[in-house]
Motif scaffolding. Structure first.
Motif, PDB file in Angstrom:
ATOM      1  N   THR A 187       0.877  -1.179   0.000  1.00 33.54           N
ATOM      2  CA  THR A 187       0.000   0.000   0.000  1.00 33.54           C
ATOM      3  C   THR A 187       0.911   1.224   0.000  1.00 33.54           C
ATOM      4  OG1 THR A 187      -0.050   0.073   2.417  1.00 33.54           O
ATOM      5  CG2 THR A 187      -1.784  -1.189   1.340  1.00 33.54           C
ATOM      6  N   THR A 270       4.232   0.337   2.083  1.00 33.96           N
ATOM      7  CA  THR A 270       4.281  -0.679   3.139  1.00 33.96           C
ATOM      8  C   THR A 270       3.865  -2.020   2.544  1.00 33.96           C
ATOM      9  OG1 THR A 270       3.482   1.023   4.663  1.00 33.96           O
ATOM     10  CG2 THR A 270       3.519  -1.228   5.487  1.00 33.96           C
ATOM     11  N   ILE A 295      -5.771  -0.110   1.180  1.00 42.21           N
ATOM     12  CA  ILE A 295      -5.768  -0.584   2.573  1.00 42.21           C
ATOM     13  C   ILE A 295      -6.910  -1.585   2.788  1.00 42.21           C
ATOM     14  CG2 ILE A 295      -6.054   0.120   4.989  1.00 42.21           C
ATOM     15  CD1 ILE A 295      -3.451   1.157   3.900  1.00 42.21           C
ATOM     16  N   GLU A 299      -6.580  -5.433   4.046  1.00 41.77           N
ATOM     17  CA  GLU A 299      -7.263  -5.989   5.228  1.00 41.77           C
ATOM     18  C   GLU A 299      -8.115  -7.186   4.857  1.00 41.77           C
ATOM     19  OE1 GLU A 299      -7.596  -1.885   7.862  1.00 41.77           O
ATOM     20  OE2 GLU A 299      -9.098  -2.309   6.344  1.00 41.77           O
TER      21      GLU A 299
ATOM     22  N   ALA B   7      -3.865   5.549   7.306  1.00 42.66           N
ATOM     23  CA  ALA B   7      -3.387   4.171   7.458  1.00 42.66           C
ATOM     24  C   ALA B   7      -1.951   4.098   6.966  1.00 42.66           C
ATOM     25  CB  ALA B   7      -4.262   3.232   6.644  1.00 42.66           C
ATOM     26  N   SER B   8      -1.158   3.265   7.634  1.00 41.18           N
ATOM     27  CA  SER B   8       0.207   2.991   7.194  1.00 41.18           C
ATOM     28  C   SER B   8       0.314   1.482   7.056  1.00 41.18           C
ATOM     29  CB  SER B   8       1.178   3.529   8.241  1.00 41.18           C
ATOM     30  OG  SER B   8       2.490   3.158   7.910  1.00 41.18           O
ATOM     31  N   GLY B   9      -0.055   0.981   5.879  1.00 38.95           N
ATOM     32  CA  GLY B   9      -0.164  -0.466   5.715  1.00 38.95           C
ATOM     33  C   GLY B   9      -1.443  -0.966   6.370  1.00 38.95           C
ATOM     34  N   ASP B  10      -1.591  -2.293   6.480  1.00 39.63           N
ATOM     35  CA  ASP B  10      -2.829  -2.849   7.038  1.00 39.63           C
ATOM     36  C   ASP B  10      -2.681  -3.253   8.500  1.00 39.63           C
ATOM     37  OD1 ASP B  10      -1.121  -4.934   6.404  1.00 39.63           O
ATOM     38  OD2 ASP B  10      -2.713  -6.339   5.946  1.00 39.63           O
ATOM     39  N   THR B  11      -1.641  -2.669   9.193  1.00 39.22           N
ATOM     40  CA  THR B  11      -1.505  -2.954  10.624  1.00 39.22           C
ATOM     41  C   THR B  11      -1.242  -1.700  11.459  1.00 39.22           C
ATOM     42  OG1 THR B  11       0.874  -3.373  10.478  1.00 39.22           O
ATOM     43  CG2 THR B  11      -0.567  -5.289  10.199  1.00 39.22           C
ATOM     44  N   ALA B  12      -1.294  -0.511  10.857  1.00 38.93           N
ATOM     45  CA  ALA B  12      -1.018   0.692  11.649  1.00 38.93           C
ATOM     46  C   ALA B  12      -1.757   1.902  11.105  1.00 38.93           C
ATOM     47  CB  ALA B  12       0.483   0.975  11.678  1.00 38.93           C
ATOM     48  N   VAL B  14      -1.507   6.146  11.545  1.00 40.82           N
ATOM     49  CA  VAL B  14      -0.670   7.221  12.062  1.00 40.82           C
ATOM     50  C   VAL B  14      -1.539   8.438  12.355  1.00 40.82           C
ATOM     51  CG1 VAL B  14       1.389   8.607  11.717  1.00 40.82           C
ATOM     52  CG2 VAL B  14       1.132   6.460  10.514  1.00 40.82           C
ATOM     53  N   GLU B  16      -1.162  12.169  13.037  1.00 34.17           N
ATOM     54  CA  GLU B  16      -0.139  13.208  12.926  1.00 34.17           C
ATOM     55  C   GLU B  16      -0.668  14.537  13.435  1.00 34.17           C
ATOM     56  OE1 GLU B  16       3.062  12.534   9.346  1.00 34.17           O
ATOM     57  OE2 GLU B  16       1.091  13.332   8.827  1.00 34.17           O
ATOM     58  N   SER B  53       3.743  12.657  16.331  1.00 30.00           N
ATOM     59  CA  SER B  53       2.666  11.767  15.899  1.00 30.00           C
ATOM     60  C   SER B  53       2.494  10.624  16.880  1.00 30.00           C
ATOM     61  CB  SER B  53       2.981  11.211  14.498  1.00 30.00           C
ATOM     62  OG  SER B  53       4.156  10.417  14.556  1.00 30.00           O
ATOM     63  N   MET B  55       1.690   6.470  16.561  1.00 26.71           N
ATOM     64  CA  MET B  55       1.395   5.330  15.695  1.00 26.71           C
ATOM     65  C   MET B  55       0.559   4.336  16.485  1.00 26.71           C
ATOM     66  SD  MET B  55       3.774   2.973  13.247  1.00 26.71           S
ATOM     67  CE  MET B  55       3.377   3.809  11.723  1.00 26.71           C
ATOM     68  N   HIS B  57      -0.751   0.707  16.354  1.00 25.83           N
ATOM     69  CA  HIS B  57      -0.619  -0.603  15.698  1.00 25.83           C
ATOM     70  C   HIS B  57      -1.888  -1.414  15.964  1.00 25.83           C
ATOM     71  CE1 HIS B  57       3.663  -0.179  14.669  1.00 25.83           C
ATOM     72  NE2 HIS B  57       3.785   0.459  15.818  1.00 25.83           N
ATOM     73  N   TYR B  58      -2.459  -2.020  14.915  1.00 26.03           N
ATOM     74  CA  TYR B  58      -3.705  -2.766  15.106  1.00 26.03           C
ATOM     75  C   TYR B  58      -3.660  -4.133  14.434  1.00 26.03           C
ATOM     76  CZ  TYR B  58      -5.190  -1.517  10.317  1.00 26.03           C
ATOM     77  OH  TYR B  58      -5.286  -1.385   8.960  1.00 26.03           O
ATOM     78  N   PRO B  60      -5.491  -6.473  11.938  1.00 27.44           N
ATOM     79  CA  PRO B  60      -6.498  -6.370  10.873  1.00 27.44           C
ATOM     80  C   PRO B  60      -7.551  -7.484  10.922  1.00 27.44           C
ATOM     81  CG  PRO B  60      -4.417  -7.154   9.968  1.00 27.44           C
ATOM     82  CD  PRO B  60      -4.155  -6.800  11.405  1.00 27.44           C
ATOM     83  N   SER B  64     -10.297  -2.476  11.524  1.00 27.73           N
ATOM     84  CA  SER B  64      -9.764  -2.000  10.244  1.00 27.73           C
ATOM     85  C   SER B  64      -9.298  -0.568  10.420  1.00 27.73           C
ATOM     86  CB  SER B  64     -10.841  -2.057   9.165  1.00 27.73           C
ATOM     87  OG  SER B  64     -11.834  -1.084   9.433  1.00 27.73           O
ATOM     88  N   ALA B  65      -8.496  -0.106   9.480  1.00 22.84           N
ATOM     89  CA  ALA B  65      -8.008   1.271   9.564  1.00 22.84           C
ATOM     90  C   ALA B  65      -9.193   2.239   9.553  1.00 22.84           C
ATOM     91  CB  ALA B  65      -7.070   1.559   8.395  1.00 22.84           C
TER      92      ALA B  65
END
Lengths: 346, 240
Positions: A187, A270, A295, A299, B7-12, B14, B16, B53, B55, B57-58, B60, B64-65
């Motif tokens: 992503t 990422t 994203i 997911e 979202a920063s990828g599918d696990t975080a 951010v 800011e 910021s 972060m 972390h979650y 998925p 979800s973000a």
């Protein structure tokens, strides 16, 4: 004498890893843990361990052990890999199948060419005290695992069980396939707008090679050189596993399990969580391509992969028993593609 | 206050608050961390505050973000930043000889005397902005303007444990022996990270730090006290 596996040959980098430690990243402690949790989980399944049980992560070249226990049941992950019994008599046990070894037997883990990473699961797990809730080795700060480092010759890896249980040996009749040609899904990152349009296009269109200077902290890539629009220093922010940061030289680094928890280089993209294992298995020299997903898609892929893994866990069979037709039907319904197919959803 | 959630990828995700190193942004990030921590949001694995910021972390498989952003945004929209600093530590530092290999160069480059560098470095009270780089590695600011220097062009491979360093607008302490590219101006005997303790890190984001110069002989004394388990460093508790 406490039960153990004695390290006769350590391999290139063999370390104790589980699913990693959570809850300490705000103190600068990385998660560590298996680069490929899916393979550790499936290897554990075969020796009937809980999914997150610590095993040995083996990078590039496999170790040789002597059994210092009455007996021990083990299994290795990864298509093409194997356990080679050396003494008392030679035989080869393919990956995804359990085998029980007796005291003083010696065995070696063989990795298929081009496989970077695989797991040796041991029934009952390892008798090592957790550090911050995990057995995972973090060698940079020398904690976790066996003395906080990769195995050395002579190390005795302490086992929980004195002897293997009397359960049947099992195997996975249709293990996950080899997906080396499939693009790694990404992503766009927190600072994708720090790069020129040509760089973003080149990044997705281009092919990258994983460089030998790669390790558990990050895979370094060579290929299309990326250009920053406004410098390469940002005020540091958090890093997610799989974040692709680009330092001043314009070559990307993919952050992996031992990566630092914050970073000061722009992150262009990422790698999605579902593809981290697939990436980790491709070693230095491998060529990779990227494919952009949203994203939401990432997911959905994570949920689909979990579902596929749960189905796969139900396919475990005793050694000697063949997969029946129902199982074939299960596989025809895209079970495997749920785990590895890049094009299934996107 | 600016608030950006991405979202920063599918696990975080951010969160800011801005794009600079400042006490105001740090207060926002640390306050947001405390407020969100109390909400115990489903699927959140852990949170990491940084200079500017937070972060989140979650997992998925649990959330979800989009769902997290919808949950978090209203909570933080009207966030009144508070000063989360409640602990102030006074840390012994030896700025002498082999423990301060770059001190003379720093003095030369900044046009100050060695004593002036020590005075400027030790009179300031610093804030732990964030932790990263290594377990227990703290980014402390703000350094007196006279001491601002770029990082070294060539990092060295072996910075001893406990080394006090400066670079840009920041100062830090190396909790482990490690490579490093900052200017090394002193050493503290205090143990910053101990896996046998819970939490393992002595410091945490939001703490205040003041350095107290000590002689080499005093440094040796403190090392001996630490080895004998007789050295106890307690923070002063500050009422908000």
């Amino acid at each position: 004498m406490s039960p153990a596996l004695k390290t006769l040959v350590p391999g290139i980098h063999t370390s104790v890893q589980d699913f990693g430690r959570a809850g300490y990243r705000h103190l600068g402690v990385p998660t560590s843990g298996a680069l490929d949790r899916t393979e550790l989980r499936l290897a554990n399944l075969i020796v009937q361990n809980p999914a997150e049980t610590a095993g040995l992560e083996i990078l590039v070249f496999g170790p040789t052990f002597e059994v210092l226990a009455d007996s021990v049941r083990v299994a290795v992950s990864g298509r093409g890999n194997s356990i080679e019994i050396l003494t008392p008599s030679k035989s080869i046990i393919p990956a995804w199948q359990s085998v029980t070894l007796q005291r003083n037997h010696t065995f070696r883990v063989n990795l298929s060419p081009n496989v970077m990473c695989c797991y040796l699961a041991i029934e009952g797990g390892l008798d090592i005290a957790p550090v911050m809730g995990s057995l995972s080795t973090y060698s940079r700060a020398a904690f976790g695992g066996l003395q906080g480092r990769a195995l050395l010759k002579g190390d005795e890896v302490p086992l929980t069980l004195r002897c293997a249980s009397d359960k049947e040996e099992t195997y996975l009749p249709r293990p996950p396939g080899n997906e080396a040609e499939i693009p790694i899904r990404i992503t766009w990152g927190q600072q994708a707008d720090y790069f020129t349009k040509a760089s973003l296009e080149g990044f997705v269109a281009g092919e990258y090679s994983i460089l030998p200077a790669s390790d558990r902290m990050g895979y370094r890539l060579s290929g299309f050189n990326l250009e920053h629009k406004h410098g390469f220093n940002i005020v540091s922010d958090g890093t997610a596993l799989g974040a692709i940061q680009v330092p001043g030289d314009g070559f990307p680094i993919i952050l992996l399990a031992d990566c630092q928890t914050t970073g000061g280089y722009p992150k262009i993209a990422t790698v999605i969580s579902s593809d981290l294992g697939s990436l980790a298995r491709r070693g230095p020299g491998s060529k990779i391509r990227f494919k952009i997903v949203s994203i939401k898609e990432a997911e959905a892929i994570a949920r689909q992969k979990e579902e596929a893994l749960r189905m796969l866990e139900n396919t475990l069979l005793p050694v000697g028993q063949n997969a029946d037709l129902d199982l074939d039907a299960l596989y025809d319904s895209n079970l495997i593609s749920g785990i590895y197919d890049a094009n299934n959803l996107t | 206050m600016s608030l950006n959630l991405n979202a920063s990828g599918d696990t975080a995700v951010v969160v800011e608050f801005g794009n600079e190193v400042s006490a105001d942004l740090s207060n926002l990030a640390l306050s947001a961390d405390l407020v969100l921590g109390q909400k115990k949001i489903s699927g959140v694995v852990e949170t990491v505050p940084t200079f500017r910021s937070l972060m989140v972390h979650y997992d998925p498989l649990i959330t979800s973000a989009a769902e997290l952003i919808t949950t978090i945004e209203p909570i933080l929209k009207n966030l009144k930043a508070f000063n989360p600093q409640t602990r102030k530590w006074t840390m012994p530092v030896c700025y002498e000889d082999e423990h301060a290999p770059d001190l003379k160069d720093v003095a030369k480059t900044t046009g100050l005397s060695v004593d002036q560098v020590i005075e400027l470095h030790s009179k300031q009270t610093y804030r732990v902005y964030m932790m990263g780089f290594l377990p227990g590695f703290t980014y402390l600011g703000d350094l007196a303007a006279e001491l601002h220097l770029p990082r070294k062009s060539h990092p060295i491979t072996r910075v001893p444990k406990g080394t006090i360093s400066i670079a840009t607008t920041l100062t830090s302490i190396y909790p482990f022996e490690s490579p490093g590219g900052w200017h090394l101006i002193g050493i503290t005997p205090v143990i910053l990270f101990d896996i046998k303790k819970n939490p393992p890190a002595l410091l945490r984001p939001g703490d205040q730090i003041k350095f107290e110069p000590v002689s080499k002989s005093k440094l040796t004394d403190i090392y001996q006290q630490i080895a004998a388990g007789e050295f106890l460093l307690e923070p002063e508790i500050i009422q908000p």
